[in-house]
Design a protein around this motif. Structure first.
Motif, PDB file in Angstrom:
ATOM      1  N   HIS A 191       0.834  -1.201   0.000  1.00 56.44           N
ATOM      2  CA  HIS A 191       0.000   0.000   0.000  1.00 56.44           C
ATOM      3  C   HIS A 191       0.871   1.255   0.000  1.00 56.44           C
ATOM      4  CE1 HIS A 191      -3.878  -1.844   0.201  1.00 56.44           C
ATOM      5  NE2 HIS A 191      -3.484  -2.628   1.194  1.00 56.44           N
ATOM      6  N   TYR A 192       2.182   1.042   0.112  1.00 57.64           N
ATOM      7  CA  TYR A 192       3.104   2.177   0.036  1.00 57.64           C
ATOM      8  C   TYR A 192       3.588   2.287  -1.408  1.00 57.64           C
ATOM      9  CZ  TYR A 192       3.110   1.553   5.081  1.00 57.64           C
ATOM     10  OH  TYR A 192       2.727   1.410   6.385  1.00 57.64           O
ATOM     11  N   SER A 227       6.873   2.203  -6.914  1.00 59.00           N
ATOM     12  CA  SER A 227       7.514   3.081  -7.911  1.00 59.00           C
ATOM     13  C   SER A 227       9.033   2.903  -7.926  1.00 59.00           C
ATOM     14  CB  SER A 227       7.128   4.541  -7.672  1.00 59.00           C
ATOM     15  OG  SER A 227       7.568   4.937  -6.403  1.00 59.00           O
ATOM     16  N   ARG A 228       9.620   2.562  -6.760  1.00 60.07           N
ATOM     17  CA  ARG A 228      11.081   2.425  -6.737  1.00 60.07           C
ATOM     18  C   ARG A 228      11.556   1.037  -7.170  1.00 60.07           C
ATOM     19  NH1 ARG A 228      13.442   5.434  -1.424  1.00 60.07           N
ATOM     20  NH2 ARG A 228      12.111   7.255  -1.506  1.00 60.07           N
ATOM     21  N   LEU A 229      10.709   0.028  -6.963  1.00 56.43           N
ATOM     22  CA  LEU A 229      11.190  -1.335  -7.214  1.00 56.43           C
ATOM     23  C   LEU A 229      10.623  -1.993  -8.471  1.00 56.43           C
ATOM     24  CD1 LEU A 229      10.967  -2.729  -3.550  1.00 56.43           C
ATOM     25  CD2 LEU A 229      13.069  -2.297  -4.820  1.00 56.43           C
ATOM     26  N   ALA A 230       9.358  -1.685  -8.788  1.00 60.24           N
ATOM     27  CA  ALA A 230       8.674  -2.496  -9.814  1.00 60.24           C
ATOM     28  C   ALA A 230       9.047  -2.120 -11.243  1.00 60.24           C
ATOM     29  CB  ALA A 230       7.172  -2.393  -9.622  1.00 60.24           C
ATOM     30  N   ASP A 231       9.309  -3.164 -12.064  1.00 62.37           N
ATOM     31  CA  ASP A 231       9.518  -2.963 -13.501  1.00 62.37           C
ATOM     32  C   ASP A 231       8.161  -2.864 -14.194  1.00 62.37           C
ATOM     33  OD1 ASP A 231      12.293  -3.518 -13.211  1.00 62.37           O
ATOM     34  OD2 ASP A 231      11.794  -5.646 -13.082  1.00 62.37           O
ATOM     35  N   ARG A 232       7.197  -3.497 -13.561  1.00 55.87           N
ATOM     36  CA  ARG A 232       5.891  -3.603 -14.210  1.00 55.87           C
ATOM     37  C   ARG A 232       4.806  -3.444 -13.149  1.00 55.87           C
ATOM     38  NH1 ARG A 232       4.221  -9.330 -16.991  1.00 55.87           N
ATOM     39  NH2 ARG A 232       2.024  -8.883 -17.385  1.00 55.87           N
ATOM     40  N   LEU A 233       3.745  -2.760 -13.524  1.00 54.86           N
ATOM     41  CA  LEU A 233       2.656  -2.512 -12.581  1.00 54.86           C
ATOM     42  C   LEU A 233       1.400  -3.255 -13.030  1.00 54.86           C
ATOM     43  CD1 LEU A 233       1.279  -0.775 -10.281  1.00 54.86           C
ATOM     44  CD2 LEU A 233       0.848   0.935 -12.048  1.00 54.86           C
ATOM     45  N   LEU A 234       0.827  -3.998 -12.093  1.00 54.25           N
ATOM     46  CA  LEU A 234      -0.479  -4.611 -12.339  1.00 54.25           C
ATOM     47  C   LEU A 234      -1.452  -3.950 -11.383  1.00 54.25           C
ATOM     48  CD1 LEU A 234       0.249  -8.449 -12.530  1.00 54.25           C
ATOM     49  CD2 LEU A 234      -0.352  -6.955 -14.415  1.00 54.25           C
ATOM     50  N   THR A 252       3.820  -0.101 -17.325  1.00 58.27           N
ATOM     51  CA  THR A 252       4.839   0.495 -16.448  1.00 58.27           C
ATOM     52  C   THR A 252       4.190   1.544 -15.539  1.00 58.27           C
ATOM     53  OG1 THR A 252       5.310   2.229 -18.030  1.00 58.27           O
ATOM     54  CG2 THR A 252       6.644   0.221 -18.203  1.00 58.27           C
ATOM     55  N   VAL A 253       4.911   1.913 -14.494  1.00 56.80           N
ATOM     56  CA  VAL A 253       4.415   2.941 -13.581  1.00 56.80           C
ATOM     57  C   VAL A 253       4.269   4.265 -14.330  1.00 56.80           C
ATOM     58  CG1 VAL A 253       5.033   4.312 -11.545  1.00 56.80           C
ATOM     59  CG2 VAL A 253       5.353   1.838 -11.510  1.00 56.80           C
ATOM     60  N   ASP A 254       5.268   4.630 -15.116  1.00 57.23           N
ATOM     61  CA  ASP A 254       5.218   5.890 -15.875  1.00 57.23           C
ATOM     62  C   ASP A 254       4.054   5.896 -16.862  1.00 57.23           C
ATOM     63  OD1 ASP A 254       7.385   6.773 -14.548  1.00 57.23           O
ATOM     64  OD2 ASP A 254       8.852   6.291 -16.115  1.00 57.23           O
ATOM     65  N   GLU A 267      -0.838  17.218 -10.315  1.00 59.34           N
ATOM     66  CA  GLU A 267      -0.833  15.864  -9.768  1.00 59.34           C
ATOM     67  C   GLU A 267      -0.257  14.879 -10.779  1.00 59.34           C
ATOM     68  OE1 GLU A 267      -4.685  15.866  -6.809  1.00 59.34           O
ATOM     69  OE2 GLU A 267      -4.971  15.389  -8.917  1.00 59.34           O
ATOM     70  N   THR A 268       1.012  14.839 -10.831  1.00 59.92           N
ATOM     71  CA  THR A 268       1.586  13.961 -11.845  1.00 59.92           C
ATOM     72  C   THR A 268       2.428  12.846 -11.232  1.00 59.92           C
ATOM     73  OG1 THR A 268       3.367  15.522 -12.039  1.00 59.92           O
ATOM     74  CG2 THR A 268       1.673  15.635 -13.738  1.00 59.92           C
ATOM     75  N   ASP A 269       2.502  12.808  -9.890  1.00 56.95           N
ATOM     76  CA  ASP A 269       3.296  11.698  -9.380  1.00 56.95           C
ATOM     77  C   ASP A 269       2.399  10.489  -9.119  1.00 56.95           C
ATOM     78  OD1 ASP A 269       3.396  10.790  -6.485  1.00 56.95           O
ATOM     79  OD2 ASP A 269       3.250  12.972  -6.216  1.00 56.95           O
ATOM     80  N   PHE A 270       3.040   9.329  -9.097  1.00 61.55           N
ATOM     81  CA  PHE A 270       2.345   8.044  -9.063  1.00 61.55           C
ATOM     82  C   PHE A 270       1.395   7.933  -7.879  1.00 61.55           C
ATOM     83  CE2 PHE A 270       2.844   3.402  -7.862  1.00 61.55           C
ATOM     84  CZ  PHE A 270       1.886   2.969  -8.762  1.00 61.55           C
ATOM     85  N   GLU A 271       1.878   8.335  -6.708  1.00 61.12           N
ATOM     86  CA  GLU A 271       1.090   8.190  -5.495  1.00 61.12           C
ATOM     87  C   GLU A 271      -0.226   8.965  -5.587  1.00 61.12           C
ATOM     88  OE1 GLU A 271       3.287   7.980  -2.053  1.00 61.12           O
ATOM     89  OE2 GLU A 271       1.500   7.514  -0.877  1.00 61.12           O
ATOM     90  N   GLN A 272      -0.136  10.190  -6.109  1.00 61.55           N
ATOM     91  CA  GLN A 272      -1.347  11.006  -6.218  1.00 61.55           C
ATOM     92  C   GLN A 272      -2.343  10.401  -7.211  1.00 61.55           C
ATOM     93  OE1 GLN A 272       0.819  14.533  -7.145  1.00 61.55           O
ATOM     94  NE2 GLN A 272       0.357  15.495  -5.182  1.00 61.55           N
TER      95      GLN A 272
END
Lengths: 264, 287
Positions: free
Chosen positions: B216-217, B222-229, B241-243, B261-266
């Motif tokens: 949940h963090y 964003s720092r570790l994952a190569d791929r986001l599901l 990807t996260v980007d 609001e362009t960062d991943f968390e937001q």
């Protein structure tokens, strides 16, 4: 074998972390139970104004009562059955499910390891008391008695495994342990030697696998039963283990299909 | 790279007992139970290649832990097919279990009453590892995670962060090819979270395992994952990807993203808000 020894070692290490609990379980409880039973049988025999009951003298009952409580403590399973139930109920069983060792094998190794340790401590006392008081004791039969006790532990563990599997389906399966162990207490002959029961119950009980929990090993080492009946008890234990194991495997497989990974 | 994890129409339903409040309903429930079946994971088709770190993100109850548990073999799927390292995970064959590891952040897997060092010795025996090499390994891992001083303290007496570090060492001792991490930084302070992130990043560089990570963090992801599901209500709504997710979120998930609001968390928070109000578009995003 290496992993079994390691699991057995884990049991001993875990118990040694809690010294008071260990001493209560291995020594204090059987000493108190034994004192009660010895006093009870002494009172019964003197109250009846006889030196014999069912063909056996006072010293046989005292020896039986003394050994029965200590052997009964070794052959009963409370702690590991509760642990197994709790692991399934709480989902902590995950830690074992993900390792290359089965739940049954892991806990059998721990149970036997712990019992080896408690038997070494616990059975020494009745041995010394019997020798000191001159009560009936066939010393040459002690190694066989130990073999019988540890073979019976496989059956006891299999029963516990079967009860523990109920936790996959029922939330408060702990109550089964109480009922089962109370029944075993009577069926094994810890309270009353099985040869005092009327026929046909006497024959049924003596030939059931539960008799090997107390009556058979204690009867054998105190000279109350013969070699033939003692050897037959291995067959009863095997049959009991196969039946209980079949039920356990069936429940385990069904349980895993229903399991959600977070407890039952 | 070779495919390590493959699913086709994989699904799981949970059955639970339901009863209305009140004494009379409790009596009725005693004689006749009413059950309801909830889909935790809707038919999911997925392919994961070796050496990837896949971040599995979703709100509570979205189905990410269910997917993780099926892939690791902890639970059976209700439908579909699943293959991990060529095995059906739920069969839990010994050769399969020797190649994977799962760390559940909310459940201790080491032995509570023992110092971690004893647990590691036990694990080395269970996995049939060389004892001397295993000891070298856990001492080295403890050094990397800065927890060598706690190795001989009973697990129950350790802080949450120290315990989690021990759990991580326990899960890596047999050098798994696939590692399932379910919220490994949950409840930890910022410093401990960072130590674990840095450690995982270095471990992956060195050993190249495939990692499926839920958290949940969003910093973990964003720092570790190569791929986001991204998973919502039992189905995967984004795979990329996260980007890529941040770039396409407004257009495809119909999120109302402000220009700052362009960062991943937001963006993820926006997604969760939409998700909880049930208005998220059910259209997969392009990768």
């Amino acid at each position: 074998m290496r992993r079994n020894l390691a699991a057995a070692r884990l049991a001993v290490l875990s118990q040694l972390e809690y010294r008071i609990n260990f001493l209560i379980d291995a020594v204090l409880q059987p000493v108190i139970s034994s004192a009660i039973e010895v006093t009870l049988w002494a009172a019964i025999l003197s109250g009846m104004g006889t030196h014999q009951l069912g063909g056996y003298g006072r010293e046989y009952y005292l020896a039986y009562a003394l050994w029965a409580t200590f052997v009964g403590r070794v052959t009963i399973n409370w702690m590991y059955e509760f642990l197994m139930l709790d692991e399934i109920d709480s989902g902590r069983v995950n830690a074992i499910l993900m390792r290359p060792i089965s739940f049954y094998e892991f806990y059998l190794s721990q149970f036997v390891g712990y019992k080896l340790f408690t038997a070494g401590v616990g059975l020494f006392l009745p041995f010394v008391i019997c020798l000191t008081m001159g009560l009936p004791l066939e010393i040459s039969r002690i190694p066989w008695m130990l073999v019988s006790i540890f073979y019976y532990l496989v059956f006891v563990h299999t029963l516990s495994f079967t009860v523990a599997c109920c936790a996959f389906f029922l939330n408060r399966a702990h109550s089964f342990t109480g009922i089962k162990n109370m029944a075993i207490w009577v069926l094994a002959g810890e309270l009353i030697p099985l040869d005092l029961y009327p026929e046909p119950f006497r024959t049924w009980l003596i030939h059931s696998p539960f008799a090997s929990g107390v009556y058979i090993p204690v009867g054998y080492v105190t000279g109350r039963i013969g070699h033939e009946l003692f050897m037959q008890s291995f067959l009863s234990i095997t049959a009991g283990t196969v039946v209980a194991g079949g039920m356990g495997v069936w429940l385990w497989r069904r349980g895993l299909r229903a399991y959600t990974g977070t407890g039952a | 790279m070779s495919v390590v994890i493959e699913t086709k129409g994989l699904s799981r339903e949970y059955k639970s007992y339901r009863r209305e409040e009140g004494a009379w309903n409790a009596v009725k429930g005693f004689f006749k139970r009413q059950y309801e079946i909830k889909p935790a994971l809707k038919p999911t088709t997925l392919t994961i290649e070796g050496g990837q770190i896949v971040g599995l993100v979703g709100a509570n109850g979205a189905g990410k832990t269910t997917l993780l548990k099926i892939l690791s073999g902890l639970i059976y799927p209700t439908g579909g097919e699943v293959s991990v390292l060529g095995y059906k995970p739920f069969e839990r064959k010994s050769e399969f279990l020797r190649q994977i590891s799962i760390l559940l952040g909310q459940k201790a897997q080491l032995w509570w009453d023992l110092p971690a060092a004893d647990s590691f010795n036990l694990l080395a025996n269970i996995y049939g590892l060389d004892r001397i090499q295993a000891k070298k390994d856990w001492l080295h891992l403890a050094e990397q995670l800065d927890c060598s001083a706690q190795l001989h303290t009973q697990l129950r007496r350790l802080s949450l962060g120290e315990r989690m570090k021990m759990e991580i060492i326990g899960s890596l001792l047999h050098r798994p090819k696939v590692l399932f991490l379910d919220e490994p930084t949950i409840g930890l302070d910022v410093l401990a979270q960072n130590t674990i992130r840095v450690f995982l990043a270095e471990y992956v560089k060195e050993h190249q395992p495939t990692i499926i990570l839920t958290s949940h963090y969003m910093d973990d992801i964003s720092r570790l994952a190569d791929r986001l599901l991204l998973i919502g209500r039992g189905e995967i709504v984004y795979d990329g990807t996260v980007d890529g997710f941040v770039r396409h979120a407004e257009q495809h998930l119909k999120l109302d993203i402000q220009s700052e609001e362009t960062d991943f968390e937001q963006v993820i928070h926006k997604f969760f808000e939409k998700e909880s109000s049930g208005r998220t578009a059910r259209r997969p995003l392009p990768t």
